[in-house]
Each structure stands twice: as C-alpha cells, then as structure tokens.
Design a protein around this motif. Structure first.
Motif, short mmCIF file in Angstrom:
data_model
loop_
_atom_site.label_atom_id
_atom_site.label_comp_id
_atom_site.label_asym_id
_atom_site.label_seq_id
_atom_site.Cartn_x
_atom_site.Cartn_y
_atom_site.Cartn_z
N VAL A 168 118.56 -11.52 37.16
CA VAL A 168 117.30 -11.69 36.44
C VAL A 168 117.22 -13.10 35.87
O VAL A 168 118.25 -13.77 35.71
CB VAL A 168 117.18 -10.65 35.30
CG1 VAL A 168 117.26 -9.23 35.85
CG2 VAL A 168 118.23 -10.85 34.23
N PRO A 169 116.01 -13.57 35.53
CA PRO A 169 115.90 -14.85 34.84
C PRO A 169 116.64 -14.78 33.49
O PRO A 169 116.67 -13.72 32.85
CB PRO A 169 114.40 -15.03 34.62
CG PRO A 169 113.76 -14.14 35.64
CD PRO A 169 114.70 -12.99 35.83
N THR A 170 117.20 -15.88 33.08
CA THR A 170 117.97 -15.93 31.83
C THR A 170 117.19 -15.36 30.66
O THR A 170 117.73 -14.60 29.86
CB THR A 170 118.41 -17.37 31.53
OG1 THR A 170 119.13 -17.88 32.65
CG2 THR A 170 119.30 -17.44 30.30
N VAL A 171 115.93 -15.70 30.56
CA VAL A 171 115.11 -15.25 29.42
C VAL A 171 114.88 -13.74 29.44
O VAL A 171 114.46 -13.18 28.43
CB VAL A 171 113.76 -15.99 29.35
CG1 VAL A 171 113.98 -17.47 29.12
CG2 VAL A 171 112.93 -15.75 30.58
N CYS A 172 115.16 -13.08 30.55
CA CYS A 172 114.91 -11.63 30.66
C CYS A 172 116.17 -10.78 30.50
O CYS A 172 116.08 -9.56 30.52
CB CYS A 172 114.28 -11.32 32.01
SG CYS A 172 112.66 -12.04 32.24
N TRP A 211 116.12 -6.65 29.90
CA TRP A 211 116.65 -5.67 30.85
C TRP A 211 117.64 -4.74 30.17
O TRP A 211 117.62 -3.53 30.38
CB TRP A 211 117.31 -6.38 32.04
CG TRP A 211 116.33 -6.63 33.14
CD1 TRP A 211 115.58 -7.75 33.35
CD2 TRP A 211 115.97 -5.72 34.17
NE1 TRP A 211 114.79 -7.59 34.45
CE2 TRP A 211 115.01 -6.35 34.98
CE3 TRP A 211 116.37 -4.43 34.50
CZ2 TRP A 211 114.45 -5.74 36.10
CZ3 TRP A 211 115.81 -3.82 35.62
CH2 TRP A 211 114.86 -4.49 36.39
N TYR A 267 127.36 -13.80 32.12
CA TYR A 267 126.63 -15.05 31.95
C TYR A 267 127.61 -16.11 31.48
O TYR A 267 128.43 -15.86 30.61
CB TYR A 267 125.51 -14.85 30.92
CG TYR A 267 124.67 -16.08 30.69
CD1 TYR A 267 123.76 -16.49 31.65
CD2 TYR A 267 124.79 -16.81 29.52
CE1 TYR A 267 122.99 -17.62 31.45
CE2 TYR A 267 124.01 -17.93 29.31
CZ TYR A 267 123.11 -18.34 30.27
OH TYR A 267 122.35 -19.46 30.08
N THR A 299 122.47 -13.81 36.00
CA THR A 299 121.42 -14.73 36.43
C THR A 299 121.81 -15.38 37.74
O THR A 299 122.99 -15.45 38.09
CB THR A 299 121.19 -15.84 35.39
OG1 THR A 299 122.37 -16.65 35.31
CG2 THR A 299 120.85 -15.27 34.03
N TYR A 300 120.83 -15.89 38.46
CA TYR A 300 121.10 -16.56 39.73
C TYR A 300 122.05 -17.74 39.50
O TYR A 300 123.01 -17.93 40.24
CB TYR A 300 119.79 -17.04 40.36
CG TYR A 300 120.01 -17.76 41.67
CD1 TYR A 300 120.31 -17.05 42.82
CD2 TYR A 300 119.95 -19.14 41.73
CE1 TYR A 300 120.53 -17.70 44.02
CE2 TYR A 300 120.17 -19.81 42.93
CZ TYR A 300 120.47 -19.09 44.06
OH TYR A 300 120.70 -19.73 45.24
#
Length: 69
Positions: A17-21, A25, A44, A63-64
């Motif tokens: 997921v994007p870091t901000v999400c 989640w 992370y 995150t990706y």
C-alpha cells in the motif's frame, strides 16, 4: 479476510500500500476482525522480518519502496 480466517492460510498475505495508507489498512482490518484472531505486521524501513516472525502473522502490510529495497 473472512475467507482467510475460515481456511487458515498457512502463509501471511502481503498487502503493498502507499505509505500514507499503512495505518488506515491496519485500522480497517481491526474493524472487521474479532480482536485477537488475526495478527497484522507492519513491514516498513530497512529491518527485514525473520521467517520465524512471518510465520506468526496473517497479514504483512508494507510499501512498494520497502519491498523493492
């Protein structure tokens, strides 16, 4: 998530997921699962989890950028 609980998949599911999400989640999983029945790990940063740690969780949220590093 319900299917995972019913079948008790032996390996964790990886959510990228994007870091901000990330927190969102984790919060949403907590809203839909009975407390204590589902373990979530946040992956992370630069420290990689050990296989022993991964075997104890149901979902890994990452995150990706962390996965490709």
């Amino acid at each position: 998530l319900g299917t995972m609980l019913e079948n008790r998949i032996s390996r964790p599911t990886l959510l990228i997921v994007p870091t901000v999400c990330m927190q969102n989640w984790e919060d949403e999983i907590g809203k839909h699962i009975e407390p204590g029945t589902f373990k979530v790990m946040r992956y992370y940063g630069t420290t990689k989890p050990k296989a022993k740690e991964l075997r104890r969780v149901d979902v890994v949220v990452s995150t990706y950028g962390t996965v490709v590093a």
